[in-house]
Design a protein around this motif. Structure first.
Motif, PDB file in Angstrom:
ATOM      1  N   ALA A 198       0.836  -1.194   0.000  1.00 30.88           N
ATOM      2  CA  ALA A 198       0.000   0.000   0.000  1.00 30.88           C
ATOM      3  C   ALA A 198       0.876   1.251   0.000  1.00 30.88           C
ATOM      4  O   ALA A 198       1.914   1.289   0.660  1.00 30.88           O
ATOM      5  N   PRO A 199       0.478   2.291  -0.735  1.00 30.33           N
ATOM      6  CA  PRO A 199       1.260   3.529  -0.763  1.00 30.33           C
ATOM      7  C   PRO A 199       1.375   4.164   0.620  1.00 30.33           C
ATOM      8  O   PRO A 199       0.514   3.984   1.476  1.00 30.33           O
ATOM      9  N   GLN A 200       2.466   4.904   0.812  1.00 29.78           N
ATOM     10  CA  GLN A 200       2.715   5.628   2.051  1.00 29.78           C
ATOM     11  C   GLN A 200       3.190   7.046   1.712  1.00 29.78           C
ATOM     12  O   GLN A 200       3.580   7.338   0.582  1.00 29.78           O
ATOM     13  N   HIS A 201       3.193   7.895   2.740  1.00 29.70           N
ATOM     14  CA  HIS A 201       3.732   9.245   2.569  1.00 29.70           C
ATOM     15  C   HIS A 201       5.227   9.210   2.873  1.00 29.70           C
ATOM     16  O   HIS A 201       5.680   9.634   3.935  1.00 29.70           O
ATOM     17  N   PHE A 202       6.007   8.683   1.920  1.00 29.85           N
ATOM     18  CA  PHE A 202       7.446   8.535   2.122  1.00 29.85           C
ATOM     19  C   PHE A 202       8.121   9.903   2.147  1.00 29.85           C
ATOM     20  O   PHE A 202       7.894  10.748   1.274  1.00 29.85           O
ATOM     21  N   VAL A 203       8.994  10.081   3.142  1.00 28.96           N
ATOM     22  CA  VAL A 203       9.651  11.372   3.300  1.00 28.96           C
ATOM     23  C   VAL A 203      10.560  11.676   2.113  1.00 28.96           C
ATOM     24  O   VAL A 203      10.586  12.806   1.609  1.00 28.96           O
ATOM     25  N   ALA A 204      11.322  10.684   1.649  1.00 32.45           N
ATOM     26  CA  ALA A 204      12.204  10.930   0.510  1.00 32.45           C
ATOM     27  C   ALA A 204      11.420  11.356  -0.726  1.00 32.45           C
ATOM     28  O   ALA A 204      11.886  12.192  -1.510  1.00 32.45           O
ATOM     29  N   SER A 205      10.231  10.795  -0.908  1.00 31.87           N
ATOM     30  CA  SER A 205       9.400  11.186  -2.048  1.00 31.87           C
ATOM     31  C   SER A 205       8.954  12.642  -1.915  1.00 31.87           C
ATOM     32  O   SER A 205       8.944  13.395  -2.896  1.00 31.87           O
ATOM     33  N   LYS A 206       8.573  13.038  -0.701  1.00 29.90           N
ATOM     34  CA  LYS A 206       8.184  14.434  -0.470  1.00 29.90           C
ATOM     35  C   LYS A 206       9.366  15.365  -0.741  1.00 29.90           C
ATOM     36  O   LYS A 206       9.212  16.434  -1.331  1.00 29.90           O
ATOM     37  N   VAL A 207      10.547  14.948  -0.280  1.00 34.00           N
ATOM     38  CA  VAL A 207      11.741  15.761  -0.492  1.00 34.00           C
ATOM     39  C   VAL A 207      12.003  15.951  -1.986  1.00 34.00           C
ATOM     40  O   VAL A 207      12.360  17.050  -2.441  1.00 34.00           O
ATOM     41  N   MET A 208      11.824  14.884  -2.771  1.00 29.84           N
ATOM     42  CA  MET A 208      12.081  15.005  -4.200  1.00 29.84           C
ATOM     43  C   MET A 208      11.020  15.862  -4.895  1.00 29.84           C
ATOM     44  O   MET A 208      11.312  16.504  -5.919  1.00 29.84           O
ATOM     45  N   CYS A 209       9.803  15.921  -4.350  1.00 21.96           N
ATOM     46  CA  CYS A 209       8.816  16.881  -4.864  1.00 21.96           C
ATOM     47  C   CYS A 209       9.285  18.304  -4.565  1.00 21.96           C
ATOM     48  O   CYS A 209       9.125  19.208  -5.397  1.00 21.96           O
ATOM     49  N   TRP A 210       9.870  18.487  -3.375  1.00 24.57           N
ATOM     50  CA  TRP A 210      10.465  19.790  -3.057  1.00 24.57           C
ATOM     51  C   TRP A 210      11.581  20.116  -4.048  1.00 24.57           C
ATOM     52  O   TRP A 210      11.705  21.260  -4.510  1.00 24.57           O
ATOM     53  N   VAL A 211      12.409  19.112  -4.384  1.00 24.92           N
ATOM     54  CA  VAL A 211      13.484  19.324  -5.352  1.00 24.92           C
ATOM     55  C   VAL A 211      12.901  19.785  -6.683  1.00 24.92           C
ATOM     56  O   VAL A 211      13.444  20.698  -7.325  1.00 24.92           O
ATOM     57  N   ALA A 212      11.784  19.188  -7.102  1.00 24.10           N
ATOM     58  CA  ALA A 212      11.171  19.590  -8.370  1.00 24.10           C
ATOM     59  C   ALA A 212      10.777  21.057  -8.330  1.00 24.10           C
ATOM     60  O   ALA A 212      11.036  21.815  -9.283  1.00 24.10           O
ATOM     61  N   ALA A 213      10.157  21.493  -7.217  1.00 20.37           N
ATOM     62  CA  ALA A 213       9.753  22.896  -7.100  1.00 20.37           C
ATOM     63  C   ALA A 213      10.970  23.817  -6.999  1.00 20.37           C
ATOM     64  O   ALA A 213      11.017  24.884  -7.628  1.00 20.37           O
TER      65      ALA A 213
END
Length: 620
Positions: A416-431
């Motif tokens: 099941a999907p989770q709110h992975f911190v590294a994924s959030k960080v990479m969204c920050w990198v995109a912005a």
């Protein structure tokens, strides 16, 4: 016939196909006509799935194996009861390669490869009996061809299966029995013999031509290496071999670079964690460009970036914001997974998989990795067209919007999907990267919007992704560690001297390691949707080296790096993982991401060492 350890295979490439050669001289992995095509020699995954041997008749273990310096030419030295012999193995580079060596520019019909596997044996002392055993089994060993003598002198044979036509030729008399082509000859001191297997009917006519092709290929690789700027340092041999491995994993007709040359080499022998890595992952892109530009291989960097942009922009995406995590080396979108139940797998590791079911997963790190690679491309002197910028801007907006959603994470968990911190960080990198690129293009409206989004996202991550002890966690509402958090300082999310970053790096070093090597996560406490265990991930161990350097722990970083170098295979190649207890390599081989992270770690260590030396000399 036992399987050799994964790390003991030699890797050859002509940038169109690649092959693995076992220590006993057997070609055990070759897929045609592309490296992601069905295997012709597949003994790597089943001892009955086809091989091609060229070695002494009475000796199974060579005295020495090495690559000729600065090349992918394999030289094996054999000591037999009656004499000494060397065998040189090479995938031949064609004449066009020399003219295109400063950066392959794709043109339909052009090929830098000769499409020939050449093997030359030379007896340099005594007398040696030499054997040829060529037994292809097509379509992952589901079909057998029939050889026929094809020419005078019994030194040329041909087998055809569908669109694949193989010609075996050389100076050894050949005989055929059904699907097997064999031969024997005896060499005296100073004598040589050769065999060449071609899938384009371009075999050399005699030994002199074979030697010219060998020299031509050696020259190509050494000229290619001469374009780079390698540090004069004790780490240089590992950096050089890593660069050659990355070039060997490239697919020249499109510019793609595969994650690995193999499929289904297990993360645990006998387990189910067996994946197909013969594709090109978006997450490799930024690291790949940084490594290639850093070493001076700008042509390869531009070609790889062009491939990624073709896939992302012109590759018929499924919607205005969709971005796959990986693509086929020809830009293919559908990488549907299948199992090959007729193959026993490496050391009984089933299932053997082709295709990769993770291709349609939602992994939010891809947007950040892509935008970081665009910035790296621009920093390296590249440009992007307005239509590309508009597509990238859509992806930045998508990353910001979808950052609120859970995903499968960087490790492609099948749960099941989770709110992975590294994924959030990479969204920050995109912005963050999007805003910086927009600023350089004078796109003021997007700069303000994306910087505000990056600020909001960073605040959320620092609030919800940090445990009570001040350490970043695997995902929201968790206290588990995850090696992907080592990317926080590497990707510039927070400065290395931030207390939370330092605490996270040291916690991973202390709590997420076995024998000093880094795990991706603790399988026992993480539901990743799979059974069984896995080894330590080499990329994560090299990330830890880089992160330790960044937080000022140079001595610990150097000690870990030296330890990792001690685990290198005899050919200085790395698979995906290392068993921390036995030192055995696990997973697909050679692994691009491992060699990318090795280059990054070595570069950071060397720079830190030189800064220290300069400071010391300045004080003196």
């Amino acid at each position: 016939m036992r399987f050799p350890p994964i790390a003991e295979y030699a890797f050859l490439s002509d940038c169109e196909v690649s092959t693995l050669i076992a220590p006993n001289g057997a070609v055990e992995w070759l897929c045609l006509p592309r490296p992601d095509s069905p295997s012709v020699f597949g003994a790597l995954l089943d001892r009955t799935a086809g091989l091609f041997n060229f070695s002494p008749t009475n000796t199974a273990v060579p005295e020495q194996r090495r690559y000729l310096p600065g090349t992918t030419v394999l030289e094996t030295t054999w000591h037999t009861p009656t004499g000494w012999m060397t065998v040189k193995d090479v995938l031949v580079m064609g004449p066009l390669a020399e003219h295109r060596r400063e950066g392959f520019r794709r043109s339909p019909g052009d090929s830098i490869a000769q499409r020939t596997l050449l093997r030359i044996a030379t007896c340099f002392d005594g007398r040696v009996e030499l054997q040829v055993n060529c037994f292809p089994l097509f379509d992952y060993a589901r079909q057998q061809g029939v050889w026929n003598i094809d020419g005078p002198g019994y030194t040329r044979a041909k087998v055809v299966n569908g669109d694949i036509s193989l010609v075996l030729s050389g100076s050894v008399p050949l005989g055929v029995v059904g699907g097997r082509c064999t031969g024997r000859t005896t060499l005296e001191t100073g004598e040589s013999a050769f065999v060449a297997l071609s899938w384009d009917d371009t075999v050399p006519h005699d030994l002199a031509e074979a030697n010219r092709q060998l020299e031509q290929t050696e020259k190509y690789w050494r000229n290619w290496m001469s374009m780079a700027t390698f540090p004069d340092h004790r780490f240089r041999p590992y950096i050089e071999r890593s660069a050659l491995a990355l070039k060997g994993l490239s697919y020249a007709p499109t510019g793609a670079i595969m994650a690995a040359a193999t499929t289904s080499l297990p993360e645990t022998p006998g387990g189910e964690r067996n994946w197909d890595c013969r594709y090109s992952w978006i997450r490799d892109t930024a690291f790949m460009l940084r490594a290639l530009h850093g070493l001076g291989f700008n042509g390869e960097a531009y070609d790889y970036f062009a491939f990624i942009m073709d896939a992302v922009v012109a590759g018929k995406p499924k919607g205005p914001w969709d971005l796959q995590i990986m693509y086929g080396i020809g830009g293919e979108l559908d990488l549907s997974e299948q199992t090959l139940d007729h193959l026993s797998g490496y050391r009984g590791s089933r299932p053997v998989r082709i295709g990769n079911g993770a291709f349609n997963q939602h992994q939010h790190d891809v947007w950040g990795m892509l935008l970081d690679s665009v910035e790296e491309h621009l920093r390296g002197g590249g440009q992007i067209a307005p239509v590309v910028w508009e597509r990238l801007a859509d992806l930045v907006d998508t990353a910001i919007r979808r950052s609120a959603e859970p995903d499968q994470g960087i490790w492609e968990m099948r749960c099941a999907p989770q709110h992975f911190v590294a994924s959030k960080v990479m969204c920050w990198v995109a912005a963050d990267r999007g805003a910086r690129i927009a600023e350089s293009r004078g796109d003021a409206g997007r700069v303000e919007k994306w910087r505000l989004a990056a600020k909001r996202l960073k605040a959320e991550i620092c609030e919800r992704g940090v445990s009570e002890r001040g350490v970043f966690t695997q995902h929201y509402d968790s206290t588990d560690l995850d090696a992907s958090l080592l990317l926080l300082p590497i990707m510039g999310f927070l400065p290395p001297d931030d207390e939370r970053v330092r605490a996270t790096v040291l916690a991973i070093a202390d709590e997420l390691t076995e024998n000093g090597l880094v795990l991706r996560y603790r399988v026992a406490s993480t539901d990743d949707g799979l059974s069984g265990d896995e080894g330590t991930f080499s990329i994560c161990s090299f990330w830890l080296v880089s992160a330790l350097v960044m937080i000022g722990e140079h001595d610990a970083a150097e000690a870990l790096f030296e330890k990792l170098l001690s685990f290198a295979g005899p050919m200085l190649l790395y698979a995906e993982e290392i068993d921390a207890t036995t030192g055995q390599h696990l997973g697909n081989f050679p692994q691009a991401f491992t060699h990318l992270s090795l280059i990054d770690a070595a570069t950071r260590l060397i720079k830190a060492e030189r800064r220290t030396d300069e400071a010391t000399n300045g004080l003196g």
